[in-house]
Design a protein around this motif. Structure first.
Motif, PDB file in Angstrom:
ATOM      1  N   ALA A   1       0.845  -1.197   0.000  1.00  0.00           N
ATOM      2  CA  ALA A   1       0.000   0.000   0.000  1.00  0.00           C
ATOM      3  C   ALA A   1       0.875   1.239   0.000  1.00  0.00           C
ATOM      4  CB  ALA A   1      -0.940   0.022   1.198  1.00  0.00           C
ATOM      5  N   GLU A   2       0.548   2.176  -0.855  1.00  0.00           N
ATOM      6  CA  GLU A   2       1.199   3.483  -0.894  1.00  0.00           C
ATOM      7  C   GLU A   2       0.294   4.481  -0.177  1.00  0.00           C
ATOM      8  OE1 GLU A   2       4.153   4.494  -2.311  1.00  0.00           O
ATOM      9  OE2 GLU A   2       4.634   2.371  -2.608  1.00  0.00           O
TER      10      GLU A   2
ATOM     11  N   ALA B   1       4.180  10.975  -6.219  1.00  0.00           N
ATOM     12  CA  ALA B   1       5.039  10.220  -5.307  1.00  0.00           C
ATOM     13  C   ALA B   1       4.544   8.794  -5.076  1.00  0.00           C
ATOM     14  CB  ALA B   1       5.141  10.952  -3.969  1.00  0.00           C
ATOM     15  N   ILE B   2       3.411   8.415  -5.643  1.00  0.00           N
ATOM     16  CA  ILE B   2       2.853   7.076  -5.447  1.00  0.00           C
ATOM     17  C   ILE B   2       3.433   6.123  -6.488  1.00  0.00           C
ATOM     18  CG2 ILE B   2       0.741   5.697  -5.547  1.00  0.00           C
ATOM     19  CD1 ILE B   2      -0.752   7.983  -4.327  1.00  0.00           C
ATOM     20  N   ASP B   3       3.995   5.038  -6.018  1.00  0.00           N
ATOM     21  CA  ASP B   3       4.549   4.003  -6.897  1.00  0.00           C
ATOM     22  C   ASP B   3       3.452   2.979  -7.165  1.00  0.00           C
ATOM     23  OD1 ASP B   3       6.054   2.223  -8.319  1.00  0.00           O
ATOM     24  OD2 ASP B   3       7.281   1.550  -6.618  1.00  0.00           O
TER      25      ASP B   3
ATOM     26  N   GLY C   1       3.620   0.306  -8.964  1.00  0.00           N
ATOM     27  CA  GLY C   1       4.082  -1.076  -9.049  1.00  0.00           C
ATOM     28  C   GLY C   1       3.467  -1.796 -10.233  1.00  0.00           C
ATOM     29  N   PHE C   2       2.891  -2.964  -9.976  1.00  0.00           N
ATOM     30  CA  PHE C   2       2.229  -3.740 -11.021  1.00  0.00           C
ATOM     31  C   PHE C   2       0.771  -3.350 -11.201  1.00  0.00           C
ATOM     32  CE2 PHE C   2       5.713  -6.494  -9.650  1.00  0.00           C
ATOM     33  CZ  PHE C   2       6.317  -6.749 -10.874  1.00  0.00           C
ATOM     34  N   GLY C   3       0.347  -2.290 -10.514  1.00  0.00           N
ATOM     35  CA  GLY C   3      -1.018  -1.809 -10.660  1.00  0.00           C
ATOM     36  C   GLY C   3      -1.696  -1.608  -9.323  1.00  0.00           C
ATOM     37  N   ILE C   4      -2.654  -0.700  -9.309  1.00  0.00           N
ATOM     38  CA  ILE C   4      -3.431  -0.383  -8.106  1.00  0.00           C
ATOM     39  C   ILE C   4      -4.848  -0.869  -8.323  1.00  0.00           C
ATOM     40  CG2 ILE C   4      -4.327   1.496  -6.692  1.00  0.00           C
ATOM     41  CD1 ILE C   4      -1.830   3.087  -7.436  1.00  0.00           C
ATOM     42  N   ASP C   5      -5.330  -1.653  -7.373  1.00  0.00           N
ATOM     43  CA  ASP C   5      -6.681  -2.204  -7.519  1.00  0.00           C
ATOM     44  C   ASP C   5      -7.682  -1.604  -6.534  1.00  0.00           C
ATOM     45  OD1 ASP C   5      -5.782  -3.321  -5.200  1.00  0.00           O
ATOM     46  OD2 ASP C   5      -5.735  -5.380  -5.945  1.00  0.00           O
ATOM     47  N   MET C   6      -7.238  -0.692  -5.642  1.00  0.00           N
ATOM     48  CA  MET C   6      -8.192  -0.039  -4.741  1.00  0.00           C
ATOM     49  C   MET C   6      -7.611   1.290  -4.268  1.00  0.00           C
ATOM     50  SD  MET C   6      -9.980  -1.246  -1.167  1.00  0.00           S
ATOM     51  CE  MET C   6      -8.576  -0.838  -0.151  1.00  0.00           C
ATOM     52  N   LEU C   7      -8.456   2.300  -4.229  1.00  0.00           N
ATOM     53  CA  LEU C   7      -8.122   3.605  -3.658  1.00  0.00           C
ATOM     54  C   LEU C   7      -9.027   3.854  -2.455  1.00  0.00           C
ATOM     55  CD1 LEU C   7      -7.553   6.195  -6.531  1.00  0.00           C
ATOM     56  CD2 LEU C   7      -5.871   5.269  -4.945  1.00  0.00           C
ATOM     57  N   ARG C   8      -8.445   4.427  -1.420  1.00  0.00           N
ATOM     58  CA  ARG C   8      -9.207   4.701  -0.205  1.00  0.00           C
ATOM     59  C   ARG C   8      -8.832   6.079   0.324  1.00  0.00           C
ATOM     60  NH1 ARG C   8      -8.772   3.709   5.513  1.00  0.00           N
ATOM     61  NH2 ARG C   8     -10.795   3.167   6.446  1.00  0.00           N
TER      62      ARG C   8
END
Length: 549
Positions: free
Chosen positions: A335-336, A362-364, A366-373
């Motif tokens: 988690a970023e 500044a958020i990495d 990676g291989f993809g983000i599957d949720m934002l909170r």
């Protein structure tokens, strides 16, 4: 028959056991928590080892040390004990949603319709005892149809009623010759009741059996004042059963309505609801994606969809954001996290979105983000401002037309880069000392100063600690002097302005005594602020305190 079932939990050693949990390195042995009472240190809580030594709550610490030389003491921390009790209330929420605190060392739980989920009332109390044993806590439970009866069973179940009477009767004389500790309540110096770890039979009153469960208990179980308890004991009314058969009118006339009210609460004739603490407001929204995303445009598009929802919830509750956390959960279970703060609490998405956009880079992904909170870490009430008077009304109109939030938005943007705590502003202070006329405050947590008090004389733009000036040690203004390794000549000067130190404060920079300040224009084109110190606790002489623009 009432279907209401109330459980009272009493933690008789809460203060001491909290200290034992907080300080894992404590040596084993007697421990007491002490507090100041009437200019005397008294014991407020004991652990099991200290109680076994014969110590008691309310005992002076000097007497306790005389009885137990190995006693270890710790000062009482009332806020920490209250916070610990609040944590226990959250733990007790697993048994019922209706849990209330009974300060300073108890909880009240409304178990109506909940006990069968744990196999019954006795089994539920067994679970409570097991949980408390795992947490290192001593607990006593009382279960009845009313809150007053449950409180009495938790603290007085299995305790015989004592007597404070002396007389000529043989039975009374026999009681009078016994140990005083044996016939007084344990909180007043008597022996502590011996309670086993499992005492569910004597602490559970079956539905409809409140009368029989309370009758053998002492009158102190009704939560009466100590003076009323002593009066009842002198009259031979030592058990609750002795009061139940008495006329209510005569009891109220002799001992006041408080006794009758407590008796009615215990028997269920007077209502005593369980009022659980309101759950704190929690503001958070999230959005999951069918496929992982990683582009900045996609992340901002998701924020544009969930941020207005969060702001709408805040506005409905009259709250404003002060600190917001963005969590980007990646496909690799990492988690970023990014945190932004606002200079003024608010719930306007247009003001919050630019701050989040500055943190997206500044958020990495990676291989993809599957949720934002998005979670509101800190919120504050947002109140409507009342403007009174023509001057204030005109200022409010000008602020609304020019955009009063511009400075707050600027502070928020700068704070997103360098931190809100590094941005400060000056506020006027009540002092005649030049360097103390302003105080530095955090810009994000303070309002801009509207009106500065006028100074008696112009003050320099730059001020520093007084620096010595090489000149003749006389109050007469020098024509030539040396400062910072250079020679200076006087072209023009105005003054003097005499400033006296604050005699009630010992300021090292003002030990030179009374000062005579001059505004000197030098031949080299500088405007300096010089003063002559008349000595005081230091030697006299000339000093430079600042420079004008």
């Amino acid at each position: 028959m009432s279907k209401r079932r109330i459980l009272s939990l009493w933690f008789p050693r809460l203060g001491a056991e909290r200290v034992m949990r907080a300080e894992r390195g404590l040596p084993p042995g007697p421990l007491a928590v002490v507090a100041e009472l009437s200019n005397m240190q008294v014991i407020t809580a004991l652990n099991a080892e200290a109680a076994a030594e014969g110590l008691r709550v309310g005992q002076p610490v000097r007497d306790a040390h005389a009885m137990c030389g190995s006693l270890l003491t710790r000062p009482r921390n009332s806020p920490a004990e209250a916070a610990f009790l609040t944590a226990l209330r959250r733990w007790a929420g697993k048994f019922s949603p209706w849990v209330a605190e009974a300060p300073p060392d108890g909880l009240v739980i409304d178990l109506s319709g909940c006990a069968h989920l744990f196999g019954g009332e006795a089994e539920l109390i067994a679970v409570i005892e097991a949980d408390c044993a795992a947490m290192g806590l001593s607990v006593r439970a009382g279960l009845a149809d009313t809150l007053g009866a449950a409180w009495a069973l938790a603290r007085h179940a299995g305790q015989a009623a004592g007597s404070d009477r002396n007389g000529d009767a043989i039975s009374q004389e026999a009681r009078a010759t016994r140990s005083k500790a044996g016939r007084r309540h344990w909180t007043k110096g008597g022996a502590a009741p011996q309670v086993s770890s499992r005492n569910t039979e004597s602490s559970i009153a079956a539905p409809g059996q409140t009368y029989g469960a309370l009758s053998p208990l002492p009158v102190a179980a009704l939560r009466l004042e100590s003076g009323v308890v002593e009066q009842l004991n002198r009259l031979g009314l030592r058990r609750i059963g002795d009061l139940l058969g008495q006329p209510r009118a005569s009891l109220a006339r002799r001992f006041g309505t408080g006794l009758v009210h407590r008796l009615d609460q215990a028997m269920g004739s007077a209502p005593e609801p369980v009022s659980p603490a309101k759950a704190p407001d929690h503001f958070a929204v999230r959005m999951t994606f069918p496929d992982p995303i990683g582009l900045k445009e996609d992340l901002m598009a998701a924020i544009d969809r969930i941020l207005p929802v969060l702001c709408a919830r805040l506005e409905a509750k009259g709250r404003g954001l002060r600190s917001l956390r963005l969590e980007a959960h990646r496909t690799d279970q990492a988690a970023e996290v990014a945190v932004v703060g606002l200079a003024r609490p608010g719930h306007d998405p247009a003001r919050i979105r630019p701050l989040l956009e500055m943190k997206i880079d500044a958020i990495d992904a990676g291989f993809g983000i599957d949720m934002l909170r998005l979670q509101a870490i800190q919120t504050e009430p947002v109140h409507a401002r009342t403007v009174t008077g023509h001057a204030e009304a005109g200022r409010a109109v000008r602020d609304r037309l020019s955009g009063a939030t511009a400075i707050e938005d600027l502070i928020g943007k700068l704070g997103a880069r360098v931190g809100l705590e590094t941005i400060t502003r000056y506020h006027p202070a009540s002092s005649h000392i030049p360097e103390k006329t302003a105080q530095v405050m955090a810009a994000a947590w303070s309002e801009p100063a509207q009106d500065w008090p006028p100074a008696p004389r112009p003050r320099p733009l730059l001020m520093w600690r007084p620096e010595p000036v090489m000149a003749p040690d006389t109050p007469a203004l020098p024509d030539r002097f040396r400062w910072r390794g250079r020679n200076w000549t006087r072209a023009h000067a105005t003054g003097p302005e005499r400033i006296a130190p604050e005699w009630w404060l010992d300021d090292p920079d003002w030990r030179s005594g009374v000062r005579d300040y001059w505004v000197m224009v030098t031949g080299e084109g500088e405007r300096l602020w010089l003063f002559y110190g008349h000595g005081g606790a230091m030697s006299s002489g000339w000093f430079c305190h600042g420079r004008f623009a």
